[in-house]
Design an enzyme around this catalytic site. Structure first.
Site, PDB file in Angstrom:
ATOM      1  N   THR A  82      16.450  -4.285  17.185  1.00 26.09           N
ATOM      2  CA  THR A  82      15.184  -4.858  17.648  1.00 26.09           C
ATOM      3  C   THR A  82      15.324  -6.359  17.915  1.00 26.09           C
ATOM      4  OG1 THR A  82      14.078  -3.235  16.291  1.00 26.09           O
ATOM      5  CG2 THR A  82      12.733  -5.058  17.063  1.00 26.09           C
ATOM      6  N   VAL A  83      15.757  -7.115  16.901  1.00 26.54           N
ATOM      7  CA  VAL A  83      15.827  -8.574  17.085  1.00 26.54           C
ATOM      8  C   VAL A  83      16.963  -8.926  18.062  1.00 26.54           C
ATOM      9  CG1 VAL A  83      16.106 -10.810  15.931  1.00 26.54           C
ATOM     10  CG2 VAL A  83      14.812  -9.001  14.809  1.00 26.54           C
ATOM     11  N   GLU A  88       9.841  -2.429   7.719  1.00 25.48           N
ATOM     12  CA  GLU A  88      11.300  -2.360   7.710  1.00 25.48           C
ATOM     13  C   GLU A  88      11.718  -0.887   7.787  1.00 25.48           C
ATOM     14  OE1 GLU A  88      13.496  -5.141   7.326  1.00 25.48           O
ATOM     15  OE2 GLU A  88      11.635  -6.156   7.755  1.00 25.48           O
ATOM     16  N   LYS A 146      12.228 -13.629   1.106  1.00 24.68           N
ATOM     17  CA  LYS A 146      11.818 -14.809   1.888  1.00 24.68           C
ATOM     18  C   LYS A 146      11.455 -15.968   0.954  1.00 24.68           C
ATOM     19  CE  LYS A 146      10.429 -11.839   5.708  1.00 24.68           C
ATOM     20  NZ  LYS A 146       9.377 -10.974   6.239  1.00 24.68           N
ATOM     21  N   GLY A 192       8.570  -9.099  14.907  1.00 23.34           N
ATOM     22  CA  GLY A 192       8.595  -8.734  16.325  1.00 23.34           C
ATOM     23  C   GLY A 192       9.843  -9.255  16.999  1.00 23.34           C
TER      24      GLY A 192
END
Ligand code: HSE
Length: 443
Positions: free
Chosen positions: A14-15, A191, A206, A303
Site C-alpha cells: 500500500t505505502v 493493519e 508510535k 493511507g
C-alpha cells in the site's frame, strides 16, 4: 550538479505504491524543490504481478531485495515491507553498505530503533522515518527540527486511525464495537493484523518513537502500559457524555522530575478539548513544551498517498544533502539528540502514576451500597468528584458511576480489588483514566 538521486524500494504494498505514484506523478514538483529528479532505480517485492495502478518499467522490478541493497548506483534504500525480519536485516545491510535509508516501519523502530539508529549514526548515514507516525502529519521532522529548542514536557496523541474511527462511530451512531471494527477493516484502515490496532500495540509503537525523540531517551515498548479499545462499551461512552467527556485512545508521554510516563489507553477528555474534536480516521498529536506552550498537529494518520508523501519528504530531505555534495549524512541525529548525549530515563510503572478516574460499578440497588463503596475508596484516599446512578432496579444490579479527583493508580487498583470481592458488586468494575485540567496539561 547531480543528474538524479537514485532510490531503491523494498516492499511494493500500500505505502510502496503510494510512494511510487508520487515519485512518478510529481516529478516536476520534486525537481523544482530539489534541483534534480528522484529516480526509482529498483523495486523489490515477492508479488510482481498485482496491478498497483501506476505505470513503471518492468525492468526495475525484482523479487530479490539484495539486488537493491547491493546496487552501487542506489543512494537511498526505502524499506516499506513491514514486519521485523527480514526488514531489520535489510536496513542494517543497507546502512552497512553506507546507503541512506528510509522506513515507515513503526513496529520495527519501536523494537529495534536503538540498534538501527546506532548503526546509522556510526555509519554516518541518514535514516528517515517520517511515515512511521501520524501518516501524512510531519510530526517527526517537527520534533527533530521545528521543536529542537524545546523542553518537551508532554505528548498526547491520537495516533491510530482505526481506533479513532471505531470510537467515533460508536460515539456518533451508537454502534457496537464489532460493527465499527468491520467497517474500519472494509475501508482498509486496519493493519493486516487488526489486533495491533485495537489492542493498542500500534499506538504504543508510535509512542515509543515520539517519546524517544521528545525526551532523548530510549523507550522500550515493554515499558509502555497498553490497553486497547476492545473493551470500550456503548454504556461507558454514554456516561462519558453525561459527564461532558469523550473517550479517545490516547498515547500519553510525560516528563516530570527526571522520570517519564508512557502509556496507551482509552482516556476520557473534556469534550471542549481540541483532541476531542479529532474524529474518524484522523490523527492528532498535542505537544507541550516550556517555551512554545501548546502545539497541536492534525492530519490524516494513514493511507497510501498521505503516508507515501511523508516517505517522499524523507527522500527529498536526504537528497538535498546528497546534491549539496554531502555524501555523508547525520546532519540531524537519528533520534533528534546526539546518540552520545541521550540519557536513559526510567519509565514509571503504571501503578506509580496519578490520574483522575472514571469508575463504573455494577452494584445492587439498595440502601447503603453507595456509602459502602465510597467508604472503601475513602480508605485508600480516593476522593469522589461526582456520582451518577441512573435507572432503578430494586434488589437488582445497576450501573453506579463515579468520577474521582486526582488519585494514585496503585490505590485505585487496591480499592477496586477490595470492592470487586463484595457481594453487592456483581461484575468487575470498569476503570477509565481521565485527563482534564486537574490532571495536568490541557490537550
Ligand atoms: N493501522 C494504522 C492506523 C495505520 O489505523 O492508524 C497507520 O499506521
Amino acid at each position: 550538479m547531480r543528474s538524479a538521486v537514485r532510490v531503491g524500494i523494498i516492499g511494493f504494498g500500500t505505502v510502496g505504491s503510494g510512494v511510487v505514484k508520487i515519485l512518478v506523478e510529481r516529478q516536476e514538483l520534486i525537481r523544482r524543490r530539489l534541483g534534480c529528479p528522484i529516480e526509482i532505480a529498483g523495486i523489490a517485492d515477492l508479488d510482481l504481478k498485482r496491478d498497483r495502478g501506476v505505470a513503471i518499467s518492468k525492468a526495475i522490478l525484482t523479487t530479490d531485495a539484495n539486488r537493491i541493497i547491493k546496487d552501487p548506483e542506489i543512494d537511498i534504500v526505502v524499506e516499506l515491507m513491514g514486519g521485523y525480519d527480514p526488514a531489520r536485516r535489510y536496513l542494517l545491510d543497507a546502512i552497512g553498505d553506507r546507503k541512506h535509508v528510509v522506513t515507515a516501519n513503526k513496529a520495527l523502530l519501536a523494537a529495534y530503533g536503538e540498534e538501527i539508529f546506532s548503526a546509522a549514526d556510526a555509519a554516518g548515514v541518514d535514516i528517515g522515518f517520517e511515515g512511521s507516525v501520524g501518516g501524512g502529519i510531519p510530526i517527526i521532522r517537527a520534533m527533530k527540527e521545528g521543536l529542537s529548542a524545546e523542553n518537551i514536557t508532554a505528548i498526547y496523541g491520537i495516533v491510530n486511525g482505526t481506533c479513532n474511527y471505531i470510537l467515533t462511530r460508536m460515539t456518533d451512531e451508537g454502534k457496537q464495537f464489532s460493527e465499527a471494527l468491520s467497517d474500519a477493516q472494509r475501508l482498509g484502515y486496519a493493519e493486516a493484523d487488526p489486533t495491533l490496532d485495537i489492542g493498542g500495540a500500534d499506538s504504543a509503537h508510535k509512542l515509543a518513537i515520539l517519546a524517544n525523540l521528545a525526551f532523548g531517551t530510549p523507550v522500550s515498548i515493554k515499558d509502555i502500559y497498553t490497553e486497547g479499545v476492545d473493551k470500550v462499551t456503548a454504556l461507558d461512552i454514554f456516561f462519558a457524555e453525561e459527564f461532558g467527556y469523550k473517550i479517545k485512545l490516547l498515547a500519553i508521554a510525560k516528563l516530570a522530575d527526571g522520570e517519564i510516563e508512557a502509556r496507551v489507553h482509552p482516556t476520557m477528555i473534556p469534550k471542549e478539548y481540541l483532541l476531542s474534536k479529532v474524529d474518524g480516521v484522523y490523527n492528532a498529536i498535542y505537544i507541550a513544551g516550556t517555551s512554545v506552550g501548546e502545539t497541536l498537529f492534525y492530519g490524516p494518520g494513514a493511507g497510501a498517498i498521505p503516508t507515501g508523501a511523508a516517505v517522499v519528504s524523507d527522500l527529498i530531505d536526504i537528497a538535498r544533502n546528497i546534491i549539496k555534495g554531502d555524501a555523508m549524512g547525520g546532519r540531524v541525529p537519528p533520534a533528534s539528540f546526539l546518540q552520545m548525549s541521550r540519557t536513559p530515563l526510567t519509565v514509571k510503572r503504571v501503578e506509580e502514576i496519578e490520574s483522575l478516574y472514571y469508575l463504573r460499578f455494577t452494584a445492587e440497588d439498595r440502601p447503603g451500597v453507595l456509602s459502602k463503596i465510597s467508604g472503601v475508596l475513602g480508605q485508600y484516599q480516593i476522593s469522589i468528584s461526582s456520582v451518577i446512578q441512573q435507572g432503578r432496579k430494586a434488589g437488582g444490579a445497576v450501573p453506579l458511576v463515579m468520577m474521582t479527583h486526582r488519585a494514585r493508580e496503585r490505590d485505585v487498583q487496591e480499592a477496586l480489588r477490595q470492592v470487586n470481592q463484595v457481594n453487592y458488586v456483581s461484575e468487575p468494575t470498569v476503570l477509565i483514566r481521565v485527563e482534564g485540567p486537574e490532571a495536568g496539561e490541557a490537550p
